[in-house]
Design an enzyme around this catalytic site. Structure first.
Site, PDB file in Angstrom:
ATOM      1  CE  LYS A   1      11.216  -1.732  14.395  1.00 49.34           C
ATOM      2  NZ  LYS A   1       9.953  -1.966  15.062  1.00 49.34           N
TER       3      LYS A   1
ATOM      4  CB  ILE B   1       2.945  -3.207   7.487  1.00 46.46           C
ATOM      5  CG1 ILE B   1       3.256  -1.842   6.877  1.00 46.46           C
ATOM      6  CG2 ILE B   1       1.465  -3.362   7.791  1.00 46.46           C
ATOM      7  CD1 ILE B   1       2.596  -1.616   5.531  1.00 46.46           C
TER       8      ILE B   1
ATOM      9  CG  ASP C   1      19.596  -0.639  -0.946  1.00 47.33           C
ATOM     10  OD1 ASP C   1      20.297  -1.674  -0.898  1.00 47.33           O
ATOM     11  OD2 ASP C   1      18.925  -0.234   0.008  1.00 47.33           O
TER      12      ASP C   1
ATOM     13  N   GLY D   1      13.601   3.622  10.540  1.00 51.02           N
ATOM     14  CA  GLY D   1      12.277   3.812  11.103  1.00 51.02           C
ATOM     15  C   GLY D   1      11.391   2.670  10.670  1.00 51.02           C
TER      16      GLY D   1
HETATM   17  N1  LIG Z   1       4.274   1.430   0.202  1.00 51.86           N
HETATM   18  C1  LIG Z   1       4.322   0.312   0.917  1.00 51.86           C
HETATM   19  N2  LIG Z   1       3.263  -0.509   0.977  1.00 51.86           N
HETATM   20  C2  LIG Z   1       3.342  -1.645   1.707  1.00 51.86           C
HETATM   21  N3  LIG Z   1       4.409  -2.046   2.403  1.00 51.86           N
HETATM   22  C3  LIG Z   1       5.494  -1.279   2.388  1.00 51.86           C
HETATM   23  C4  LIG Z   1       5.512  -0.054   1.650  1.00 51.86           C
HETATM   24  N4  LIG Z   1       6.742   0.505   1.810  1.00 51.86           N
HETATM   25  C5  LIG Z   1       7.439  -0.332   2.609  1.00 51.86           C
HETATM   26  N5  LIG Z   1       6.705  -1.405   2.973  1.00 51.86           N
HETATM   27  C6  LIG Z   1       7.114  -2.513   3.838  1.00 51.86           C
HETATM   28  O1  LIG Z   1       8.049  -2.057   4.793  1.00 51.86           O
HETATM   29  C7  LIG Z   1       9.307  -2.696   4.625  1.00 51.86           C
HETATM   30  C8  LIG Z   1      10.437  -1.721   4.884  1.00 51.86           C
HETATM   31  O2  LIG Z   1      10.341  -0.648   3.972  1.00 51.86           O
HETATM   32  P1  LIG Z   1      11.624  -0.030   3.335  1.00 51.86           P
HETATM   33  O3  LIG Z   1      12.494  -1.112   2.792  1.00 51.86           O
HETATM   34  O4  LIG Z   1      11.174   1.026   2.416  1.00 51.86           O
HETATM   35  O5  LIG Z   1      12.267   0.596   4.638  1.00 51.86           O
HETATM   36  P2  LIG Z   1      13.650   1.260   4.794  1.00 51.86           P
HETATM   37  O6  LIG Z   1      13.645   2.014   6.059  1.00 51.86           O
HETATM   38  O7  LIG Z   1      13.946   2.048   3.600  1.00 51.86           O
HETATM   39  O8  LIG Z   1      14.607   0.047   4.864  1.00 51.86           O
HETATM   40  P3  LIG Z   1      15.983  -0.135   4.162  1.00 51.86           P
HETATM   41  O9  LIG Z   1      16.532   1.213   3.840  1.00 51.86           O
HETATM   42  O10 LIG Z   1      16.775  -0.897   5.171  1.00 51.86           O
HETATM   43  O11 LIG Z   1      15.659  -0.951   2.951  1.00 51.86           O
HETATM   44  C9  LIG Z   1       9.286  -3.230   3.183  1.00 51.86           C
HETATM   45  O12 LIG Z   1      10.112  -4.334   3.023  1.00 51.86           O
HETATM   46  C10 LIG Z   1       7.813  -3.581   3.033  1.00 51.86           C
HETATM   47  O13 LIG Z   1       7.512  -4.814   3.586  1.00 51.86           O
END
Ligand SMILES: Nc1ncnc2c1ncn2[C@@H]1O[C@H](COP(=O)(O)OP(=O)(O)OP(=O)(O)O)[C@@H](O)[C@H]1O
Lengths: 469, 210
Positions: free
Chosen positions: A100, A98, A215, A104
């Site tokens: 990225k 769902i 962030d 990861g």
């Molecule tokens: N707990 C959750 N429930 C539903 N969707 C989620 C959840 N956590 C993350 N997502 C989805 O996944 C996407 C990417 O998550 P996240 O931003 O945490 O990733 P990341 O690897 O930390 O990216 P970055 O560090 O570049 O922001 C989010 O924008 C959201 O759409």
């Protein structure tokens, strides 16, 4: 009697790392007993609280009371069992990818034995080591684990294998604010007020936990099943006390190492002045379109978008929690205008604009903003020492009429329509590669694992369980 | 005058080491069965933790516990434990081998969902109480060997407060849930277990009361 000093000397004969390893064992044991005592106290408190509450409930039959106490015992027992449970990838079934992120992806998963639904974030260890993000993932784990707040995404478990770290979090089915902004372009002032007000409370909650998020951006503002927000992704957050390593940003600021957004890198390098002047004459609609076209790609790249980051973070001088209020100002601008205030074709250019924000914070003429909105934004996007503190933000005229104590309980402007507990229609799943990544573990993983020692986590019941229910 | 050579008092029974402790006070708070909680789950998670913590310390000592230094699984001046092999015969094993067998065996039990269930809905088997008693007895032997043969190394690593507390906790828990027999802790009069005296000393100091 004997001479202890001599004793220590004569029994040497350990390898060099025996002493540090013994130290590690000692620290682990100290931690173990601290947690053992704390959890005994907490467990006791939960029980006493429930017993006291049941005593005051005159209408409840003794049998029902007894059942509630037994239920509490069951919950506590389940938690004890969880401590012994070695969770692994095998315990979860992927429903869909769902999201990225930089290191990861995020999947909707179902725990096989219980059928419960979670969001699972995977982080590739070698990517994190390469990018020096170790401290950060630890921080993320810690924020999520310590928090008991309705404004922060709950973390249930974390575990690792040789190549990946896994975070098992609560699944928020409403998607994120970035996806919502891509869909709606802009929000009305009322809708903006709702999301920004909730963000104010969420950021305040994170600060109260002793962390700076650093962030905050629309991608990290997630929407729950009722349309309310929660913050996620504490990848860059730091505790107040920690000193920040700004070399990462310094590198980005340096034009010779400028990292540009994936699609327009070449173009921007050729004539950055041109691009800039074109942007200035573009209509708001064009600007939105350009921004949107690149937005998701930027979200998926390891560079990430700097659009919401406060200028003081790029400097060596240190920063405080005010930096999160700047980010909120940038998000508010985007909600009303359609793109964030310093967006450009390259990240390098965005940095430059942020550093010279007094020249670049422009309100487009073809968008009408109320005086209160504009003023609110200007009091967030300003130098750190002039940025409003949270009490004053809450009192700003823009938030007139907001009931800060009940906002999480009122009806949200957009409530997701969900057909099932695994409905992913609020996620751009068709834009995300659904193929299962190769999860082959390579052999020289042992040393890498050391860096992630102590990562494995199981949620404590903490204050969450106030009684069966 | 006694004809036998008097062995000097072991270090772990001598001051200040006998009093060294990470956890002060008695262990009641963390040993007692929490009200309404399932006793099986409580015992299971505690055994899991004792195993993990003991393993952590043995892991540090292990480099000094080899075939030459410890050709027998010793636990007192006149006591070497024997292992029952596949043919049900008692055999002497070098301590590192013996301990490796014990730890591997316990790890396998902990990993076996039929013995230590972790999946939702899985119950503890009826044999669980007798299995954990067995486990406890073997872990006691590992403690006993480390105290008898490696206490100076524990001291060298300045881990004595930690290791003492871990063992005291182990003893207190074992007595509370009847996982330990007094005869296993003290041994026979002809072949006493070294740590049997430690148990007595700590009892007199009030450390093990629960
Ligand atoms: N707990 C959750 N429930 C539903 N969707 C989620 C959840 N956590 C993350 N997502 C989805 O996944 C996407 C990417 O998550 P996240 O931003 O945490 O990733 P990341 O690897 O930390 O990216 P970055 O560090 O570049 O922001 C989010 O924008 C959201 O759409």
């Amino acid at each position: 009697s004997f001479n202890v000093g001599a004793l220590y000397k004569t029994t040497a004969g350990f390898s060099d790392d025996a002493v540090p390893r013994a130290k590690t064992a000692q620290l682990k044991l100290e931690h173990y007993y601290k947690v053992a005592v704390d959890s005994a106290i907490e467990r006791n408190t939960r029980r006493v609280e429930l017993e006291r509450r049941l005593q005051t409930e005159a209408t409840l039959s003794d049998e029902r009371k007894q059942r509630q106490l037994q239920q509490l015992g069951k919950k506590e027992s389940t938690y004890l069992r969880l401590r012994r449970t070695k969770l692994g990838l095998d315990d979860f079934r992927t429903v869909k990818v769902i999201g990225k992120g930089a290191f990861g992806e995020v999947r909707l998963v179902q725990k096989i034995d219980t059928g419960k639904i979670y969001a699972m974030k995977t982080l590739k260890k070698d990517e994190m080591l390469k990018k020096d993000q170790l401290a950060h993932v630890r921080a993320e784990r810690d924020v999520l684990a310590e928090s008991d707040s309705p404004w922060v995404v709950q973390l249930f478990y974390s575990f690792q294998d040789p190549s990946y770290l896994y975070l098992i979090m609560e699944f928020l089915p409403g998607g994120d604010l970035m996806t919502m902004l891509i869909k709606y372009d802009t929000f009305s002032e009322d809708v903006t007020r709702f999301y920004i007000a909730e963000c104010v409370l969420a950021i305040e909650a994170v600060h109260k936990l002793g962390f700076i998020h650093r962030d905050i951006k629309p991608d990290n503002i997630l929407i729950d099943k009722d349309g309310h927000i929660k913050l996620s992704d504490f990848g860059l957050s730091t505790g107040f006390q920690k000193k920040h390593d700004s070399s990462y940003y310094q590198r980005l600021l340096d034009p010779t190492h400028a990292t540009t957004s994936p699609t327009t890198a070449a173009q921007a390098q050729r004539n950055s002045v041109m691009v800039n002047s074109i942007n200035l004459t573009m209509s708001n609609k064009d600007q939105i379109a350009t921004w949107k076209a690149n937005r998701r790609k930027l979200a998926y790249s390891t560079v990430g978008t700097p659009d919401y980051i406060a200028p003081e973070i790029f400097l060596q001088k240190g920063y405080g929690k005010e930096c999160d209020w700047w980010s909120l100002g940038a998000i508010m601008f985007e909600c009303l205008v359609g793109y964030p205030p310093f967006c450009s074709d390259s990240t390098h250019e965005t940095y430059q604009k942020i550093m010279q924000w007094p020249h670049y914070l422009l309100f487009p003429e073809d968008v009408h903003l109320s005086r209160e909105s504009e003023d609110m934004i200007k009091r967030l996007i300003t130098s750190a020492d002039r940025r409003l503190p949270v009490e004053q933000i809450k009192k700003h005229p823009f938030f007139y009429g907001v009931d800060w104590d009940t906002i999480r309980r009122i009806d949200a402007p957009f409530v997701p329509h969900l057909r099932s507990i695994t409905d992913t229609s609020y996620f751009p799943t068709d834009e995300i590669d659904q193929a299962d990544e190769e999860r082959a573990a390579d052999s020289n993983e042992a040393s890498k694992d050391l860096a992630f020692l102590g990562y494995t986590f199981k949620r404590t019941l903490g204050k969450r369980v106030r009684g069966p229910g | 005058p006694s004809p036998t050579i008097t062995t000097p008092k072991p270090l772990y029974l001598s001051s200040p080491f006998v009093e060294a402790a990470l956890v002060k006070g008695n262990f009641k708070t963390i040993v007692m069965l929490p009200k309404y909680v399932d006793i099986m789950e409580w015992v299971a998670v505690n055994i899991f933790d004792f195993y993990t913590n003991l393993n952590e310390f043995y892991g540090v000592i292990a480099e000094c516990c080899n075939q030459q230094s410890c050709p027998k699984m010793s636990a007192g001046p006149a006591l070497n434990y024997t292992w029952i092999n596949q043919d049900r015969k008692s055999v002497h094993l070098a301590a590192p081998t013996y301990i490796d067998y014990v730890m591997t065996w316990v790890q396998n039990l902990l990993d076996d969902d039929n013995t230590f269930p972790t999946k939702a809905g899985h119950e503890f088997p009826p044999s669980f109480p007798s299995t954990v008693k067995h486990v406890y007895r073997q872990l006691l032997r590992v403690f006993a060997h480390i105290y008898h043969a490696h206490y100076h190394q524990i001291l060298h690593l300045r881990s004595e407060p930690h290791f003492n507390s871990l063992f005291a906790h182990f003893l207190a828990f074992g007595r509370e849930y009847e996982l330990l027999e007094v005869k296993d802790v003290k041994g026979s009069s002809s072949a006493p277990v070294g740590v049997g005296q430690l148990w007595e000393a700590w009892r007199q100091m009030g450390i093990l009361e629960g």
